[in-house]
Design a protein around this motif. Sequence first.
Motif, short mmCIF file in Angstrom:
data_model
loop_
_atom_site.label_atom_id
_atom_site.label_comp_id
_atom_site.label_asym_id
_atom_site.label_seq_id
_atom_site.Cartn_x
_atom_site.Cartn_y
_atom_site.Cartn_z
N GLN A 169 0.83 -1.20 0.00
CA GLN A 169 0.00 0.00 0.00
C GLN A 169 0.87 1.25 0.00
O GLN A 169 0.49 2.28 -0.57
CB GLN A 169 -0.93 0.00 1.22
N VAL A 188 -3.07 -3.81 -5.05
CA VAL A 188 -1.98 -4.11 -4.13
C VAL A 188 -1.84 -5.63 -4.02
O VAL A 188 -2.79 -6.33 -3.67
CB VAL A 188 -2.23 -3.49 -2.75
N GLU A 330 3.40 -2.35 7.39
CA GLU A 330 2.45 -3.24 6.73
C GLU A 330 2.88 -4.69 6.86
O GLU A 330 2.05 -5.59 7.03
CB GLU A 330 2.34 -2.91 5.23
#
Length: 411
Positions: A169, A188, A330
């Motif tokens: 992302q 993504v 992430e």
Amino acid sequence: MRWRVGFAQAKLETAYAILNGMRVGLNAHLLSGRVGYRRAGIHGYISNLLRDLPSQAPPDWQFEAMVGAGNSAAYPGVSMWRARLDTEAPWRRIFWEQAVQPWQLRRYDLYHALAFVAPIVLTAPMVVTVYDLSFLRFPARLSTARRLYLRAMTALTCARARRVLAISQSTANDLTARLGVPASKIDVTPLGYDKALFRPLLGADISHFRRKQGLPKRFWLFIGTLEPRKNLPLLLQAYARLGQAERLPLILGGGSGWRAQDVFATIERLELGDWVKHAGFIPTADLPFWYNCAEAFLYPSVYEGFGLPVLEAMACGTPVITTDVSSLPEVAGEAAQCLPPSEIDLWAGALRDLTKNGEWRELARTRGLKRAQQFSWARTAELTLNCYRKATLARNRPLGENEKVTQVETK
């Protein structure tokens, strides 16, 4: 009401017809045919995607990967189309991609540019994978010609592509902010890891490797190319603030990249030569042993498209301390300790605590193993195939975020 149902059924049947027997061409010229540092990063993405795409796709789909002459790579379910020249050198690869390759692309239903750039002359529908925008964030690491080429051609390719794949992302956000790619056009597709390779190893195997390499019983580990964005001087400055009783030996694994001399100069200036060692490039097959031997994995990078070493370390059960910027949170989730990349005092404090806090290390190990299970190359391939479906059905326009494609799944 009946006419609406009939119209919807007709659209669905048309979608199935479009997707049946898809033939996908993949530009895999960055699939390295030689052992070395080139087998990291983009090579790993391409190799694992080619391995998993056929098993995740409908049985009547065909995949053909384009590689350079002399590249002997082979993948079940993938046809290999080899060029007549070696494309390892950038200028030869660019020549082939722009001048020769376009002539063969008409036979594909979809073309996948696996690294930033597609041919200017291209008749097939196209998607492109973008890993990061480090050539914009850290322009000095490339020659002027290569930087300008990547900047111009990546922007042009993303503008012409029906869909753009980003590996995090964070990269997707950069694409929108820096190149103006609409968020609705980006898919993504997080990376995976080799679950058979990166895992907790038996104690006997770890001990044997430790003796073979002459490694200390306890040490901290960094894996990555030695270059400015890895932020190693900060780690070394934090490390230097520890007393000798508070620190463990620190091993830096990875090839010497752009401005690697800054790292060695910092080690010398801080008089850490007896404590910090450079292991050089580490082959992929040996990485799980290094992760398993280390008491913790330290990754102070300021910018990553994904941060695969963090995932690999967690998959091996190694506690991780990394930064709270770009894609790293992430990947790490709540399993790792994420710190600002410029706060030397915070890093020094975290290292002090790391030495003595066995309870946190065990908690980080458990959380890391659980977190790593959320990533797989099969999932990457599945998301990539869904991107292909969107691109094919979009015709000459990208689908919006609220337009569902799952209804045309053919598996």
